[in-house]
Scaffold this motif. Structure first.
Motif, PDB file in Angstrom:
ATOM      1  N   ALA A  73      32.368 -18.322 -15.459  1.00  0.00           N
ATOM      2  CA  ALA A  73      30.909 -18.177 -15.384  1.00  0.00           C
ATOM      3  C   ALA A  73      30.204 -19.113 -16.355  1.00  0.00           C
ATOM      4  O   ALA A  73      29.481 -18.670 -17.224  1.00  0.00           O
ATOM      5  N   ALA A  74      30.393 -20.424 -16.221  1.00  0.00           N
ATOM      6  CA  ALA A  74      29.779 -21.392 -17.144  1.00  0.00           C
ATOM      7  C   ALA A  74      28.256 -21.267 -17.113  1.00  0.00           C
ATOM      8  O   ALA A  74      27.669 -20.891 -16.104  1.00  0.00           O
ATOM      9  N   LEU A  75      27.612 -21.584 -18.239  1.00  0.00           N
ATOM     10  CA  LEU A  75      26.155 -21.531 -18.319  1.00  0.00           C
ATOM     11  C   LEU A  75      25.533 -22.605 -17.433  1.00  0.00           C
ATOM     12  O   LEU A  75      26.120 -23.661 -17.229  1.00  0.00           O
ATOM     13  N   PRO A  76      24.335 -22.348 -16.891  1.00  0.00           N
ATOM     14  CA  PRO A  76      23.615 -23.401 -16.171  1.00  0.00           C
ATOM     15  C   PRO A  76      23.463 -24.650 -17.051  1.00  0.00           C
ATOM     16  O   PRO A  76      23.392 -24.552 -18.277  1.00  0.00           O
ATOM     17  N   GLU A  77      23.397 -25.808 -16.393  1.00  0.00           N
ATOM     18  CA  GLU A  77      23.378 -27.099 -17.073  1.00  0.00           C
ATOM     19  C   GLU A  77      22.331 -27.191 -18.181  1.00  0.00           C
ATOM     20  O   GLU A  77      22.595 -27.768 -19.248  1.00  0.00           O
ATOM     21  N   GLN A  78      21.133 -26.582 -17.959  1.00  0.00           N
ATOM     22  CA  GLN A  78      20.072 -26.742 -18.978  1.00  0.00           C
ATOM     23  C   GLN A  78      20.412 -26.034 -20.286  1.00  0.00           C
ATOM     24  O   GLN A  78      19.773 -26.232 -21.299  1.00  0.00           O
ATOM     25  N   PHE A  79      21.475 -25.189 -20.259  1.00  0.00           N
ATOM     26  CA  PHE A  79      21.887 -24.491 -21.484  1.00  0.00           C
ATOM     27  C   PHE A  79      23.205 -25.031 -22.029  1.00  0.00           C
ATOM     28  O   PHE A  79      23.912 -24.348 -22.777  1.00  0.00           O
ATOM     29  N   ALA A  80      23.572 -26.250 -21.637  1.00  0.00           N
ATOM     30  CA  ALA A  80      24.878 -26.806 -22.013  1.00  0.00           C
ATOM     31  C   ALA A  80      25.115 -26.790 -23.514  1.00  0.00           C
ATOM     32  O   ALA A  80      26.240 -26.576 -23.980  1.00  0.00           O
ATOM     33  N   GLU A  81      24.048 -26.983 -24.286  1.00  0.00           N
ATOM     34  CA  GLU A  81      24.193 -27.013 -25.745  1.00  0.00           C
ATOM     35  C   GLU A  81      24.755 -25.694 -26.285  1.00  0.00           C
ATOM     36  O   GLU A  81      25.456 -25.675 -27.294  1.00  0.00           O
ATOM     37  N   TRP A  82      24.466 -24.575 -25.603  1.00  0.00           N
ATOM     38  CA  TRP A  82      24.858 -23.253 -26.090  1.00  0.00           C
ATOM     39  C   TRP A  82      26.137 -22.735 -25.444  1.00  0.00           C
ATOM     40  O   TRP A  82      26.533 -21.598 -25.643  1.00  0.00           O
ATOM     41  N   GLU A  83      26.805 -23.575 -24.638  1.00  0.00           N
ATOM     42  CA  GLU A  83      27.968 -23.135 -23.869  1.00  0.00           C
ATOM     43  C   GLU A  83      29.091 -22.599 -24.755  1.00  0.00           C
ATOM     44  O   GLU A  83      29.571 -23.274 -25.660  1.00  0.00           O
ATOM     45  N   CYS A  84      29.473 -21.365 -24.512  1.00  0.00           N
ATOM     46  CA  CYS A  84      30.602 -20.727 -25.174  1.00  0.00           C
ATOM     47  C   CYS A  84      30.756 -19.358 -24.514  1.00  0.00           C
ATOM     48  O   CYS A  84      29.841 -18.885 -23.827  1.00  0.00           O
ATOM     49  N   ARG A  85      31.892 -18.738 -24.715  1.00  0.00           N
ATOM     50  CA  ARG A  85      32.161 -17.451 -24.070  1.00  0.00           C
ATOM     51  C   ARG A  85      31.090 -16.419 -24.393  1.00  0.00           C
ATOM     52  O   ARG A  85      30.646 -15.663 -23.514  1.00  0.00           O
ATOM     53  N   ASN A  86      30.670 -16.345 -25.636  1.00  0.00           N
ATOM     54  CA  ASN A  86      29.707 -15.320 -26.030  1.00  0.00           C
ATOM     55  C   ASN A  86      28.363 -15.504 -25.332  1.00  0.00           C
ATOM     56  O   ASN A  86      27.760 -14.539 -24.856  1.00  0.00           O
ATOM     57  N   ASN A  87      27.882 -16.743 -25.253  1.00  0.00           N
ATOM     58  CA  ASN A  87      26.599 -16.971 -24.610  1.00  0.00           C
ATOM     59  C   ASN A  87      26.703 -16.848 -23.089  1.00  0.00           C
ATOM     60  O   ASN A  87      25.735 -16.503 -22.410  1.00  0.00           O
ATOM     61  N   ARG A  88      27.898 -17.110 -22.523  1.00  0.00           N
ATOM     62  CA  ARG A  88      28.112 -16.838 -21.099  1.00  0.00           C
ATOM     63  C   ARG A  88      27.891 -15.371 -20.814  1.00  0.00           C
ATOM     64  O   ARG A  88      27.242 -15.001 -19.827  1.00  0.00           O
ATOM     65  N   LEU A  89      28.436 -14.520 -21.682  1.00  0.00           N
ATOM     66  CA  LEU A  89      28.278 -13.083 -21.473  1.00  0.00           C
ATOM     67  C   LEU A  89      26.824 -12.678 -21.669  1.00  0.00           C
ATOM     68  O   LEU A  89      26.306 -11.828 -20.945  1.00  0.00           O
ATOM     69  N   ALA A  90      26.147 -13.321 -22.614  1.00  0.00           N
ATOM     70  CA  ALA A  90      24.723 -13.042 -22.796  1.00  0.00           C
ATOM     71  C   ALA A  90      23.950 -13.355 -21.510  1.00  0.00           C
ATOM     72  O   ALA A  90      23.119 -12.566 -21.061  1.00  0.00           O
TER      73      ALA A  90
END
Lengths: 418, 267
Positions: A73-90
């Motif tokens: 469940a990767a983050l949408p492209e505009q949030f690439a800077e914050w990509e990590c497992r924890n923010n994916r769950l957020a």
């Protein structure tokens, strides 16, 4: 309306000290799956979602509450800077139960600077930092794909949620171990009562990572079996991961059914001042937090229909917590731990169990204490081993963290009229 | 909102107390030549001092100094601790161990790795049972910490202890994080003035036209905290030391800022 008038108007007959805040929206994503519906289904049907630890690269004898689907469940492209497992769950959690739409509506209604974002976590994105160390380049640097500073600092979660929602009010990450995403509710109440903001998005996200799995293992606090809260034969905790949110404001609920309005009516906070990883043996810190919550809510102990316990299934916590409950609450106050369903989500435990408390109020149902067969005599008088149908007015949720950091919350339905 | 500063504590290797910091800021004294590596950790038991993490000895040093300056018993005060990055040294050590031999993670190092370790040690050392918290807000950590302290003091009608601290980065984390040295500041914040009061703080919000860099320090004290993640809060201490009433803008995220005005208290 001035702060004083606002407080007294809403306190009404309860003689509360703090402001009652309507929970306008809420959601939680746990090992039981995405969204409150799946969580309630597990709670109502008393079904554990713990599994044998398949997270750590080397064996650690434990059961865990793992959220399905995070790996893809990767983050949408505009949030690439914050990509990590924890923010994916957020992000996953934010997009359940119409929460993000409710939040955006509130932001548009009040204005972005009048909405606070207060998020709790214990390890945050440290899993990404662990990965950085595992993949250090020859020059001793993180690899290029991990050279994203926000992900490697304590405010990663709060910063991500603020950007995802577009708020410009106060924004902070609270990191007090297991009490983190309960304390966010108290912090929001003070901000709103003082008139700094009109609404707050509160919540928490915590994900499994090496430091908690191996760290708790080194403290010998993990059970090799699914945890058994308040059991006579309990032998340790099961860690979990989760994400959840709540939207708070003093306004009446947007729902048509005013009787169903759910509120945060009290909070209590204290410190044990005893030890970094064991509770104060007489439960004085826990008791202080619980009694302060009652005082702030203007309620006596016998008004509480259900206590969602911290109930980690550690030998010490459950012993101490059961004793505090036994000496302060009548047996009509039922108690259970739901960590046998979700695992102990650490910095997200507060929000998960707040959501369970709200769902229990909505459904007039006392959650059963999943995972346990033989109840510890200390807890027997109050423990709801099986779920119980019960008209519900007020629920107390306990959260006691490392470092002796305690937070108790009270949620109410329809001003407590059952 | 208006709050009052009852006590101040400061520590950096060349600014070992608020008295020294004030003198350096005002130009009454030069920066000391000698620099201690870290505070002594006097509050901790003798056998704990050596092993205690830098963040813990730093935070406890300034916390104790602020309480002493305010002549207030620490057990009366809720504690609001805030750090941009937390303990970067413990994080480096834990992450290195996890990458090589995870089964060797030490239990003490693990409980020292929680962001609220410093406030935990503080409450244990002092017996303070009031509420405590540990916050972070990236570059806005001091501003958000100050806001939380002011809101808590005013809404709960009691003084609170605010402690902000950051330490130097080491190891692989240095490729993504910048912070040098040790720097800690503690303020006892109260909702009302009394005989202890050192100054008043008026806090308000401002809109900022674009991303605004924090005001740069203009005193010789800057060299003592240069490169530390909390260095941008030094102008706030400079306002207090000099009785400088010019508004100080502390940038917040997303085009907002806190405006801080320091004034001598009117009795």
């Amino acid at each position: 309306m001035s702060q004083h008038n606002r407080t007294t108007a809403i306190a009404g007959a309860r003689h509360a000290r703090t402001l009652a805040l309507t929970v306008q929206a809420f959601t939680a994503t746990t090992a039981a799956g995405s969204g409150s519906g799946r969580l309630w289904d597990a709670v109502f049907n008393a079904r554990s979602h713990l599994r044998v630890n398949d997270f750590t690269p080397t064996p650690v004898a434990a059961w865990i509450g793992r959220v399905p689907g995070l790996e893809t469940a990767a983050l949408p492209e505009q949030f690439a800077e914050w990509e990590c497992r924890n923010n994916r769950l957020a992000w996953l959690a934010l997009n359940e139960d119409g929460f993000i739409d409710a939040a955006r509506t509130a932001i548009e209604h009040f204005g972005s600077r009048r909405v606070a974002v207060i998020m709790g976590t214990s390890t945050g994105s440290v899993g990404a930092t662990e990965e950085g160390y595992a993949r250090l380049t020859g020059a001793g640097s993180f690899p290029r794909d991990l050279l994203r500073p926000i992900v490697h600092t304590a405010h990663s979660l709060g910063d991500f949620v603020q950007h995802a929602l577009g708020t410009s009010g106060p924004c902070v990450t609270v990191n007090t171990a297991c009490s983190s995403s309960a304390k966010v509710f108290a912090q929001a109440e003070r901000l709103i009562r003082m008139g700094v903001v009109d609404a707050a998005v509160v919540g928490g996200v915590d994900t499994l990572c090496g430091s908690v799995m191996y760290g708790f293992n080194s403290l010998q606090l993990l059970s090799p079996e699914p945890c058994r809260p308040f059991a006579a034969d309990r032998n340790g905790i099961s860690l979990g991961e989760a994400g959840g949110f709540a939207l708070l404001s003093p306004a009446p609920a947007a729902t048509e059914d005013k009787e169903a309005a759910l509120s945060l009516t009290g909070w209590g906070e204290s410190s044990d001042a005893y030890h970094m990883s064991s509770p104060q043996p007489d439960g004085l810190g826990a008791e202080r937090a619980m009694l302060q919550a009652l005082f702030n809510a203007g309620l006596s102990a016998n008004a509480i229909d259900y206590i969602n316990g911290h109930g980690t299934a550690s030998l010490k916590n459950d012993e101490v917590e059961a004793a505090v409950v036994a000496r302060n609450f009548p047996v009509t106050t039922r108690m259970s731990s739901t960590k046998g369903i979700t695992g102990h989500a650490l910095g997200a435990a507060g929000i998960v169990e707040a959501v369970i408390s709200l769902l229990a109020l909505q459904h007039d149902w006392i959650p059963g204490n999943v995972g346990t067969s033989i109840v510890d005599p200390l807890a027997a008088a109050h423990l709801a081993l099986r779920g119980e149908a019960n008209p519900m007015g007020h629920v107390l949720s306990n959260n006691f963290g490392f470092g002796g950091n305690n937070c108790a919350l009270i949620f109410s339905k329809n001003g407590g009229v059952r | 909102m208006r709050v009052f500063v009852q006590g101040i504590g400061v520590w950096a290797p060349k600014l070992p107390d608020w008295q020294t910091a004030q003198a350096v800021i005002r130009g009454d004294a030069a920066l000391p030549e000698m620099a201690a590596k870290r505070p002594t950790g006097a509050l901790l038991a003798a056998n704990e001092r050596r092993r205690a993490p830098d963040t813990v000895v730093l935070a406890l040093e300034v916390a104790a100094a602020a309480c002493a300056d305010a002549a207030l018993d620490p057990t009366l005060l809720p504690s609001i601790f805030a750090s941009t990055h937390g303990d970067l040294s413990v994080c480096d050590s834990m992450s290195t161990t996890l990458a090589a031999s995870p089964e060797l993670v030490s239990p003490i190092k693990f409980h020292n790795s929680v962001h609220n370790a410093a406030v935990g040690y503080w409450t244990i050392a002092t017996g303070a049972v009031e509420a405590s918290t540990a916050l972070s807000a990236s570059n806005e950590t001091f501003a958000e910490g100050l806001l939380e302290a002011a809101v808590y003091a005013l809404s709960e009608h009691r003084p609170v202890l605010l402690v902000v601290y950051d330490i130097q980065v080491v190891g692989g984390l240095a490729s993504v994080t910048k912070s040098d040295g040790l720097f800690g500041v503690a303020l006892v914040i109260a909702p009302e003035a009394d005989q202890r009061t050192k100054c008043q703080l008026d806090i308000d919000w401002v809109d900022l036209p674009a991303s605004v860099a924090p005001e740069i320090s203009c005193s010789p004290a800057e060299a003592a905290v240069s490169g530390n993640a909390l260095a941008p809060m030094l102008p706030a201490l400079e306002r207090i030391a000099r009785g400088d009433t010019r508004p100080l803008v502390l940038p917040l995220a997303r085009h907002r800022g806190l405006s801080l005005v320091v004034e001598e208290t009117t009795p």
